[in-house]
Design a protein around this motif. Structure first.
Motif, PDB file in Angstrom:
ATOM      1  N   LEU A 304       0.802  -1.222   0.000  1.00 51.89           N
ATOM      2  CA  LEU A 304       0.000   0.000   0.000  1.00 51.89           C
ATOM      3  C   LEU A 304       0.841   1.282   0.000  1.00 51.89           C
ATOM      4  N   LEU A 305       2.177   1.111   0.017  1.00 51.76           N
ATOM      5  CA  LEU A 305       3.035   2.295   0.174  1.00 51.76           C
ATOM      6  C   LEU A 305       3.804   2.645  -1.091  1.00 51.76           C
ATOM      7  N   ASP A 306       3.928   3.963  -1.367  1.00 51.82           N
ATOM      8  CA  ASP A 306       4.739   4.421  -2.501  1.00 51.82           C
ATOM      9  C   ASP A 306       6.213   4.420  -2.158  1.00 51.82           C
ATOM     10  N   LYS A 307       6.490   4.718  -0.890  1.00 57.26           N
ATOM     11  CA  LYS A 307       7.883   4.793  -0.447  1.00 57.26           C
ATOM     12  C   LYS A 307       7.929   4.730   1.075  1.00 57.26           C
ATOM     13  N   GLY A 308       9.137   4.776   1.656  1.00 61.06           N
ATOM     14  CA  GLY A 308       9.250   4.743   3.112  1.00 61.06           C
ATOM     15  C   GLY A 308       9.142   6.127   3.728  1.00 61.06           C
ATOM     16  N   TYR A 309       8.742   6.156   4.991  1.00 65.60           N
ATOM     17  CA  TYR A 309       8.654   7.421   5.726  1.00 65.60           C
ATOM     18  C   TYR A 309       9.381   7.272   7.051  1.00 65.60           C
ATOM     19  N   SER A 310      10.042   8.334   7.461  1.00 65.78           N
ATOM     20  CA  SER A 310      10.836   8.245   8.696  1.00 65.78           C
ATOM     21  C   SER A 310       9.922   8.259   9.920  1.00 65.78           C
ATOM     22  N   PRO A 311      10.407   7.731  11.058  1.00 66.64           N
ATOM     23  CA  PRO A 311       9.561   7.694  12.257  1.00 66.64           C
ATOM     24  C   PRO A 311       9.008   9.071  12.654  1.00 66.64           C
ATOM     25  N   MET A 312       9.818  10.129  12.520  1.00 67.95           N
ATOM     26  CA  MET A 312       9.314  11.448  12.929  1.00 67.95           C
ATOM     27  C   MET A 312       8.273  11.992  11.960  1.00 67.95           C
ATOM     28  N   THR A 313       8.369  11.610  10.685  1.00 61.79           N
ATOM     29  CA  THR A 313       7.323  11.998   9.731  1.00 61.79           C
ATOM     30  C   THR A 313       6.011  11.351  10.166  1.00 61.79           C
ATOM     31  N   VAL A 314       6.094  10.080  10.592  1.00 56.24           N
ATOM     32  CA  VAL A 314       4.877   9.362  10.999  1.00 56.24           C
ATOM     33  C   VAL A 314       4.327   9.956  12.301  1.00 56.24           C
ATOM     34  N   ARG A 315       5.214  10.310  13.215  1.00 52.70           N
ATOM     35  CA  ARG A 315       4.759  10.928  14.462  1.00 52.70           C
ATOM     36  C   ARG A 315       4.058  12.266  14.148  1.00 52.70           C
ATOM     37  N   PHE A 316       4.662  13.047  13.248  1.00 50.09           N
ATOM     38  CA  PHE A 316       4.070  14.322  12.839  1.00 50.09           C
ATOM     39  C   PHE A 316       2.688  14.072  12.217  1.00 50.09           C
ATOM     40  N   VAL A 424       7.350  18.732  24.271  1.00 49.31           N
ATOM     41  CA  VAL A 424       5.939  18.339  24.415  1.00 49.31           C
ATOM     42  C   VAL A 424       5.480  17.456  23.247  1.00 49.31           C
ATOM     43  N   LEU A 425       5.720  17.909  22.023  1.00 45.18           N
ATOM     44  CA  LEU A 425       5.239  17.105  20.889  1.00 45.18           C
ATOM     45  C   LEU A 425       6.178  15.921  20.617  1.00 45.18           C
ATOM     46  N   GLY A 426       7.356  15.967  21.215  1.00 46.40           N
ATOM     47  CA  GLY A 426       8.265  14.814  21.116  1.00 46.40           C
ATOM     48  C   GLY A 426       8.840  14.602  19.724  1.00 46.40           C
ATOM     49  N   LEU A 427       8.902  15.677  18.919  1.00 42.26           N
ATOM     50  CA  LEU A 427       9.534  15.544  17.602  1.00 42.26           C
ATOM     51  C   LEU A 427      11.032  15.758  17.778  1.00 42.26           C
ATOM     52  N   LYS A 428      11.813  15.270  16.849  1.00 38.49           N
ATOM     53  CA  LYS A 428      13.250  15.550  16.910  1.00 38.49           C
ATOM     54  C   LYS A 428      13.800  15.578  15.491  1.00 38.49           C
ATOM     55  N   ASP A 429      14.891  16.326  15.354  1.00 39.37           N
ATOM     56  CA  ASP A 429      15.512  16.410  14.045  1.00 39.37           C
ATOM     57  C   ASP A 429      16.218  15.089  13.789  1.00 39.37           C
TER      58      ASP A 429
END
Ligand code: AMP
Ligand code: ZN
Length: 489
Positions: A304-316, A424-429
């Motif tokens: 179902l996926l066109d490509k991979g996504y990084s964990p932070m993209t998914v969290r966002f 708070v949002l727990g995102l990281k570079d």
């Protein structure tokens, strides 16, 4: 401390002002995973949602005890005490010890939680580590007259309970209807009433995960573990109990009944429930065959996926929906999240180098207030993110010399980005120093390619694209110019 946080409470069916039982402290219990297989993305969504709440409480200066259990025994295939124990079944299938299954999938769950940058809970108790507490609680419920023994199994007597308490307070379901809709007892069951559920289950001789009890060898029912462990670590009454919405009608309803029958107290004052991650409108679940493992999403290795996504993209992506709304999975939404997340990170990186002026032309205090208003309104992350993009817009305008910022506001902006986006949002570079160099090089190459196109030298622009593809870098042309992705998650 002045708390102005409102939380939607499933128990009261309204948004209540949050007042902790003990000022300055929060006790929160969240039903954790059943470790019989890899956690899927839907499970991850629920735990990311509670991670945001945990992080926000910490940010507000509260002392939090966050308990999230591991279900490593007692969860049968159907919530109605039927079928095999999920872990025992998997162990039989793979011909290994049940505790090997438990170990394997607990480690897997922790890895996933780390990939999504969730903080570990304060205590992570296991059902198998609390058999004594579950037996004690079962004994007390029996003694109080709300349970009965039938052939070595102890059932909770729902009919007796409903004479004194409201069994459907949490689910708001009609008790009569429930009784009518539950299928007839077929005589093979030892239950007296159709809604009765097991507190302790007699083990068949071949069952591996069993413990001695006053009623013979057996194992605990699924619901009693959460009642026993929450009471042990948070007390008979505590602030928050959470889990996915699918747990409301049975697991959480039965947990409340057990606590009332044992301690005569309803356990939690605020019940928080997260909505489901869906795929084409259907709940993501292993049994429906539409579930994604986080690794499949990171690698792009799924039909179902066109490509991979990084964990932070998914969290966002998860933060873009309120935790009480469904979140539908789609490639388009993930692509948009990838762009949005990068825009946010790029803007934050600009802050240290922004030129300061004597006065600010931007209204930073307004943006800050809107972000806190959103988070205080039942942890509304999509609105908080929208406000953060107002901040991004301002950063870019200041960087382009179209707006100005004072020294004090620049410091406040740095603090806001760090505290809200990271803490708070727990995102990281996700990019390290080398990635940033690659990014700089890629911008140069894409510029060369764009210049070649302007010169109508399509042979050169195609050669650049094809060469990049051969080394695993995919270039995509869009209306805002070309972007690239490195296929190596
Ligand atoms: P389980 O391991 O099945 O006991 O589930 C662990 C947690 O994940 C529970 O709180 C469930 O409610 C939650 N959950 C299961 N499926 C989904 C889904 N598709 N979306 C969001 N949460 C889910
Ligand atoms: Zn539970």
């Amino acid at each position: 401390m002045d708390l102005n946080l409102k939380i939607y409470n499933t128990l009261t069916k309204q948004t209540d002002l949050f007042k902790p039982l003990h000022e300055g402290h929060v006790g929160m219990y969240v039903c954790g995973p059943t470790v019989y297989s890899n956690a899927h993305l839907g499970n991850a969504r629920t735990f990311v949602s509670f991670d945001i709440m945990f992080r926000y409480f910490l940010h507000l200066g509260l002392k939090v005890r966050y308990v999230r259990n591991i279900t490593d025994a007692g969860h049968l295939e159907s919530d109605a005490d039927e079928g095999e124990d999920k872990i025992a079944k998997k162990a039989k299938l793979e011909q290994i010890e049940p505790m090997e299954i438990v170990q394997r999938y607990t480690v897997d769950f922790h890895t996933i939680m780390q990939q999504f940058n969730t903080l570990p809970p304060s205590i992570e108790p296991t059902a198998t580590g609390h058999i004594i507490e579950q037996i004690e609680m079962t004994k007390q419920i029996l003694e109080n007259g709300y349970a009965y023994e039938s052939n070595g199994t102890i059932y909770f007597d729902v009919e007796k309970f409903t004479k004194e308490y409201n069994y459907t307070e949490l689910s708001n379901r009609n008790l009569e209807e429930l009784l009518n809709n539950t299928r007839d007892l077929d005589g093979q069951n030892d239950k007296r009433g159709r809604l009765d559920f097991a507190l302790w289950i007699k083990a068949k001789p071949e069952h591996l995960m069993k413990w001695p009890s006053p009623w013979g060898d057996g194992f605990p029912g699924w619901h009693i573990e959460c009642s026993a462990m929450s009471s042990k670590y948070l007390g008979e009454q505590f602030d928050i109990h959470g889990g996915g919405m699918d747990l409301i009608p049975t697991h959480h309803t039965n947990e409340i009944a057990q606590n009332l029958a044992c301690h005569h107290k309803s356990p939690a004052r605020y019940w928080i429930h997260t909505n489901m991650l869906t795929v084409n409108g259907q709940k993501m679940s292993k049994s429906l065959g539409n579930s994604f493992l986080p690794d499949e999403l990171f690698s792009g290795n799924h039909k179902l996926l066109d490509k991979g996504y990084s964990p932070m993209t998914v969290r966002f992506f998860m933060l873009q929906a309120h935790y009480r709304s469904t979140l539908d999975f789609s490639n388009e939404a993930l692509q948009a999240a990838e762009k949005g997340f990068q825009r946010l990170m790029n803007a934050i990186k600009l802050i240290p180098n922004l030129k300061t002026s004597e006065k600010s032309s931007i209204q930073l205090a307004d943006v800050t207030k809107s972000i806190y208003d959103a988070l205080n309104d039942d942890f509304n992350t999509p609105i908080a993110l929208a406000q953060l993009f107002e901040m991004v817009r301002n950063i870019n305008l200041i960087n382009d010399g179209k707006e100005s910022i004072s020294v004090d506001d620049k410091l406040a902006l740095e603090k806001l980005a760090k505290e809200i986006v990271f803490d708070v949002l727990g995102l990281k570079d996700e990019k390290n120093a080398d990635d940033n160099k690659i990014d700089g090089l890629m911008q140069l190459i894409l510029q060369q390619r764009s210049d070649a196109k302007v010169r109508k030298d399509y042979a050169a622009s195609d050669a650049i694209r094809d060469h990049l593809k051969s080394i695993g870098i995919e270039v995509k042309d869009g209306k805002d110019g070309a972007t690239y992705s490195v296929n190596s998650w």
